[in-house]
Write a protein that holds these residues in place. Structure first.
Motif, PDB file in Angstrom:
ATOM      1  N   PRO A  91      24.749   4.347  47.219  1.00 14.10           N
ATOM      2  CA  PRO A  91      24.653   5.962  46.764  1.00 14.10           C
ATOM      3  C   PRO A  91      25.283   6.271  45.418  1.00 14.10           C
ATOM      4  O   PRO A  91      24.860   7.275  44.861  1.00 14.10           O
ATOM      5  CB  PRO A  91      24.828   6.726  47.933  1.00 14.10           C
ATOM      6  CG  PRO A  91      25.851   6.241  48.698  1.00 14.10           C
ATOM      7  CD  PRO A  91      25.675   4.844  48.515  1.00 14.10           C
ATOM      8  N   ARG A  94      23.394   6.594  41.796  1.00 12.26           N
ATOM      9  CA  ARG A  94      22.385   7.539  41.588  1.00 12.26           C
ATOM     10  C   ARG A  94      22.630   8.344  40.298  1.00 12.26           C
ATOM     11  O   ARG A  94      21.399   8.450  39.562  1.00 12.26           O
ATOM     12  CB  ARG A  94      22.216   8.844  42.635  1.00 12.26           C
ATOM     13  CG  ARG A  94      21.890   8.224  44.048  1.00 12.26           C
ATOM     14  CD  ARG A  94      22.056   9.136  44.852  1.00 12.26           C
ATOM     15  NE  ARG A  94      21.615   8.651  46.394  1.00 12.26           N
ATOM     16  CZ  ARG A  94      21.949   9.451  47.334  1.00 12.26           C
ATOM     17  NH1 ARG A  94      22.156  10.801  47.335  1.00 12.26           N
ATOM     18  NH2 ARG A  94      21.709   9.082  48.564  1.00 12.26           N
ATOM     19  N   THR A  99      14.996   7.398  36.563  1.00 14.73           N
ATOM     20  CA  THR A  99      13.979   7.633  37.750  1.00 14.73           C
ATOM     21  C   THR A  99      12.868   6.959  37.286  1.00 14.73           C
ATOM     22  O   THR A  99      12.232   7.331  36.535  1.00 14.73           O
ATOM     23  CB  THR A  99      13.942   9.122  38.181  1.00 14.73           C
ATOM     24  OG1 THR A  99      15.135   9.623  38.561  1.00 14.73           O
ATOM     25  CG2 THR A  99      12.892   9.562  39.048  1.00 14.73           C
ATOM     26  N   ARG A 124      14.973   6.113  42.861  1.00 16.93           N
ATOM     27  CA  ARG A 124      16.039   6.246  41.809  1.00 16.93           C
ATOM     28  C   ARG A 124      17.192   5.582  42.757  1.00 16.93           C
ATOM     29  O   ARG A 124      17.571   6.039  43.741  1.00 16.93           O
ATOM     30  CB  ARG A 124      16.517   7.605  41.458  1.00 16.93           C
ATOM     31  CG  ARG A 124      17.735   7.496  40.434  1.00 16.93           C
ATOM     32  CD  ARG A 124      18.273   9.092  40.131  1.00 16.93           C
ATOM     33  NE  ARG A 124      18.791   9.762  41.190  1.00 16.93           N
ATOM     34  CZ  ARG A 124      19.222  11.028  41.203  1.00 16.93           C
ATOM     35  NH1 ARG A 124      19.390  11.516  40.039  1.00 16.93           N
ATOM     36  NH2 ARG A 124      19.342  11.712  42.288  1.00 16.93           N
ATOM     37  N   GLN A 127      17.261   6.016  46.464  1.00 15.10           N
ATOM     38  CA  GLN A 127      16.510   7.039  46.896  1.00 15.10           C
ATOM     39  C   GLN A 127      14.941   6.557  46.595  1.00 15.10           C
ATOM     40  O   GLN A 127      14.685   6.058  45.396  1.00 15.10           O
ATOM     41  CB  GLN A 127      16.706   8.321  46.271  1.00 15.10           C
ATOM     42  CG  GLN A 127      18.143   8.798  46.662  1.00 15.10           C
ATOM     43  CD  GLN A 127      18.444  10.187  45.874  1.00 15.10           C
ATOM     44  OE1 GLN A 127      18.364  10.244  44.531  1.00 15.10           O
ATOM     45  NE2 GLN A 127      18.444  11.314  46.690  1.00 15.10           N
ATOM     46  N   GLU A 153      16.889   6.825  51.973  1.00 13.87           N
ATOM     47  CA  GLU A 153      18.140   6.725  50.995  1.00 13.87           C
ATOM     48  C   GLU A 153      19.044   5.892  51.953  1.00 13.87           C
ATOM     49  O   GLU A 153      18.705   5.224  52.973  1.00 13.87           O
ATOM     50  CB  GLU A 153      18.657   7.998  50.684  1.00 13.87           C
ATOM     51  CG  GLU A 153      19.109   8.875  51.963  1.00 13.87           C
ATOM     52  CD  GLU A 153      19.733   9.914  51.452  1.00 13.87           C
ATOM     53  OE1 GLU A 153      20.928  10.669  52.093  1.00 13.87           O
ATOM     54  OE2 GLU A 153      19.368  10.589  50.441  1.00 13.87           O
TER      55      GLU A 153
END
Length: 810
Positions: A91, A94, A99, A124, A127, A153
């Motif tokens: 994560p 991000r 995106t 992205r 996610q 996610e």
């Protein structure tokens, strides 16, 4: 617009519909169990499918840590069907990632509104949002996703029929939700989920379980659920816990913590039974009073005794930490079962206080207070063999400190007899007060000066009382090389007493002398003597092989000479001195008595021989030792065998032969044995054998035999036998040959599944040293424990009993 799939990149990161993540219950009951978001997440189901077997507790360890919660029996890859394993799991990427938006059709004729349809995919980093249709207003940040909405996610999966809301207001609503927490295995459904703002959400008709998706052996259902991340509290209405789809616990309203912050509330109830107090039921209530102190109230109901209230208070202050425990039962309803003083109608209580406080510099204060209302309390209300067999409650309070070469303490010790079968005369003297000073000062690299000093006032009703000063300075040298050592030591011991008035009425065996006067008429007796010793040894080694493996074998002869001149000590009282059990380490000890009231005389030479096998990593795989003391002078200092008379000195020239053996050639089994044979009486004085064998990864077998002449002879066997991947049999049997009875018998079974574990254990055990024929001298108990993995244990009480009763239990 073209009908072909369209890809858009570099949309502002916040415009990704990540608000769907907040609608899952990851921010709910189990947030405290998820891993840190900065770590790449591995789905729990995948991790359990590939994880290695948990390492077993090392053979011979007395206390094995609890085995970590395992979901290895769950179905591999039991994830929601839309999980994409190719998606990144970090994560932290991000903020630096673009995106990407893919859709079969994109309508942006209105510059403020994006209309995406046909296999919409917004991605992205870790996610990913997929849906049949997504509308997004770039001006208002309103969004609307419809048809087969799926969100993934690193930490969770979420699906819904319809998802709408506003990014800027952190508001969203999802209909017909399914969710799965990838790091903590939590999963369930909700008819409706609503994100009110960044800190608050609510759900209707919600479920939660850690079992496989679609195979919930246990499940929590709630009509309404509110989550407040600001306070760390969740509130459930109309909650039901189900096992095998059968409801067994209903709570119309309760609150619970959703993160690591503590929360006041009820804990799991416990129940049990005993012969002496009947069936017991309790439901503790936890009070989170402040970040640095808390309390627990535990009302208990005993069917044969009445209602008892137990409480625990814990605190953590700057430089201080402690705990206060109290139990109180008014108007005991029970009958006395041992023929002693009755407790019926009496108020009964137990008090425990522990504190450790830093005062100043190297000094701190430590106290431990343990008191009970009567001698039967611990036996009547102790919930296991180890508690109910306690015979003495010790209390102490000390100020202590130390540095590199010194340590000192000042305080007091007190003792209470809680064995209903033994008189109070067996309790130790109160040390009221006691002061110690220890020194260990290096003078050169091979010479140390040290001292052990103690001053004590001994108090006890019905026996001689007084004060004692014990001074024990010494010089110790240490000369050594790679294969030898020589350690001479010269000490001087001075012990002086000041007895209280009336000392003439007591024999120094500690008892009152009837119809006569004690011949010991010194009020201030003393003893002074030198103590000299010389400890020498050699260390040889060679390479050898055994069973196809190479080892380093050592041969270590050792000679220890001890000289202590005889001093007549019959006029010294016995305050805290007993003869220590003779074993291998006593071959090299300067005194065979504990405490300072007796110092043995010695003109002894100990000869001992040790051999070891060390593997290539330096691990000791075998150790065998044998030794004996040769006495050049008789052992004249003995303990009294009556109120006044003293025991006759020994005229032995040799001690017992002492041998010990330890073998652990691999990690599957170990053997320890000790043996003592007396050439003077031609009898075995001590023998012990301990065998431990690992059975697979989760099983173990223990056997031991213990014999000490005229004291104990016992067999002890225990086992954990894995029948299958899910089932284990448990058992223990302890038999006393001298008493011709079973001291403890235990039998049980364990069942383990994906998300539930069950233990059922039955026990019969002796709770006191009283006569065999005494009613209530033994106890029978059945213990049941149901463990909901990821949620806790219902009626958890068996694990501690099993870990302490079966060596190597996990």
């Amino acid at each position: 617009m073209t009908p072909s799939p369209t890809t858009l990149r570099a949309l502002p990161p916040h415009r990704l519909l990540a608000v769907a993540a907040a609608l899952a219950l990851a921010g709910g009951p189990v947030e405290a169990q998820t891993t840190a978001p900065a770590q790449p997440a591995v789905p729990a189901s995948e991790a359990t499918a590939s994880r290695e077997t948990v390492s077993s507790c090392p053979l011979g360890a007395f206390h094995c840590p609890p085995r970590p919660e395992s979901f290895a029996l769950c179905r591999p890859n039991a994830l929601l069907e839309f999980y994409d394993p190719a998606l990144p799991r970090d994560p932290t990427l991000r903020e630096s990632s673009d995106t990407a938006v893919d859709a079969a059709h994109v309508d942006s004729s209105n510059r403020a509104i994006y209309r995406l349809s046909g296999n919409v995919r917004i991605e992205r980093a870790d996610q990913l949002l997929r849906a049949d249709r997504v509308d997004y207003n770039d001006t208002t940040t309103d969004y609307d996703a419809q048809g087969n909405v799926r969100y993934q996610e690193a930490g969770e999966l979420l699906s819904a029929d319809h998802l709408r809301g506003n990014n800027q207001a952190n508001h969203g609503v999802a209909e017909n939700v399914r969710y799965q927490l990838l790091q903590s295995r939590g999963n369930g459904t909700a008819a409706r989920g609503e994100l009110l703002d960044a800190q608050h959400s609510r759900y209707n008709q919600v479920t939660y379980s850690t079992c496989d998706v679609g195979h919930h052996l246990w499940e929590v259902r709630a009509k309404k659920l509110k989550i407040d991340k600001a306070t760390g509290v969740g509130t459930a209405h109309g909650a039901t816990m189900r096992f095998a789809n059968v409801p067994f616990l209903y709570l119309p309203y309760f609150t619970f913590p959703i993160d690591n912050r503590r929360k006041s509330g009820f804990l799991y109830p416990t129940f049990g039974s005993s012969n002496r107090s009947g069936t017991m039921f309790s439901i503790p209530y936890y009070l989170n009073l402040a970040p640095n102190y808390d309390a627990t109230l535990e009302p208990r109901i005993y069917t044969q005794r009445g209602t008892l209230l137990a409480g625990e208070f814990r605190y953590l202050l700057p430089g201080s930490a402690g705990q206060f425990n109290a139990e109180y039962l008014p108007n005991d309803h029970g009958e006395d079962l041992n023929g002693g003083s009755s407790t019926k109608g009496r108020d009964r209580w137990l008090l425990k206080v522990g504190d450790n406080t830093h005062l100043i510099g190297p000094w701190s204060f430590a106290t431990s207070i343990n008191r009970a209302s009567d001698r039967n309390y611990v036996r009547d209300f102790g919930n296991d063999l180890y508690t109910s067999s306690v015979g003495t409650l010790a209390s102490s309070a000390y100020i202590g400190g130390g540095g590199n070469w010194w340590n000192a303490s000042f305080g007091a010790d007190s003792y209470q007899n809680v064995d209903p079968y033994l008189p109070d005369t067996v309790v130790q003297y109160k040390r009221w007060p006691r002061a110690t000073l220890g020194l260990d000062l290096p003078l050169t690299h091979w010479l140390d000066f040290g001292a052990q000093t103690e001053a004590v006032a001994f108090r006890k009703d019905g026996v001689v009382e007084g004060d004692r000063l014990d001074l024990y300075p010494y010089f110790a040298a240490d000369f050594r090389g790679a294969a030898w050592f020589v350690r001479p030591k010269l000490a001087y011991r001075y012990t002086a007493y000041q007895l209280d008035s009336g000392y003439q009425r007591y024999g120094y065996g500690g008892l009152l002398v009837t119809n006569q006067v004690s011949p010991f008429d010194k009020r201030s007796p003393s003893r002074a003597l030198p103590i000299a010793s010389l400890d020498t040894g050699l260390i040889f080694d060679r390479s050898t092989s055994l069973f196809g493996k190479t080892y380093t074998q050592t041969l270590e002869p050792r000679l220890y000479y001890l000289y202590v001149p005889y001093r007549q000590q019959d006029d010294l009282p016995l305050f805290d001195t007993n003869r220590m059990s003779f074993d291998y380490w006593q071959l090299f000890a300067p005194n065979q008595f504990s405490g300072a009231d007796r110092q043995m005389n010695a003109n002894d030479l100990t000869a001992a021989l040790t051999t070891r096998l060390l593997d290539d990593d330096g691990v000791e795989r075998l150790s065998a030792s044998i030794g004996q003391i040769h006495y050049f002078a008789p052992q004249r200092v003995q303990l009294p065998n009556g109120p006044v008379t003293t025991a006759a000195p020994t005229d032995w020239t040799r001690s017992d032969y002492v041998a010990q053996l330890g073998v652990q050639l691999n990690d599957r089994w170990r053997l320890n044995s000790q043996y003592q044979w007396s050439p003077n009486t031609r009898q075995t004085d001590l023998g012990s054998l301990e065998l431990q064998r690992r059975i697979g990864a989760d099983g173990i077998f223990n056997f031991s035999y213990r014999f000490r002449r005229n004291l104990v002879e016992q067999y002890d066997a225990s086992a954990i036998y894995p029948i299958s991947e899910r089932w284990r049999l448990l058992g223990r049997w302890v038999y006393s040959v001298r008493d011709q009875r079973t001291v403890e018998a235990l039998a049980g079974v364990e069942y383990d599944s994906c998300c539930v574990a069950v233990r059922v254990v039955g026990r019969h055990y002796v709770v006191s040293s009283g006569p065999i024929t005494e009613r209530g001298n033994s106890n029978n108990a059945v213990m049941f424990e149901l463990i909901f993995k990821g949620l806790g244990a219902f009626n958890g009480q068996t694990e501690d009993v099993l870990r302490r009763g079966i060596l190597g239990y996990q």
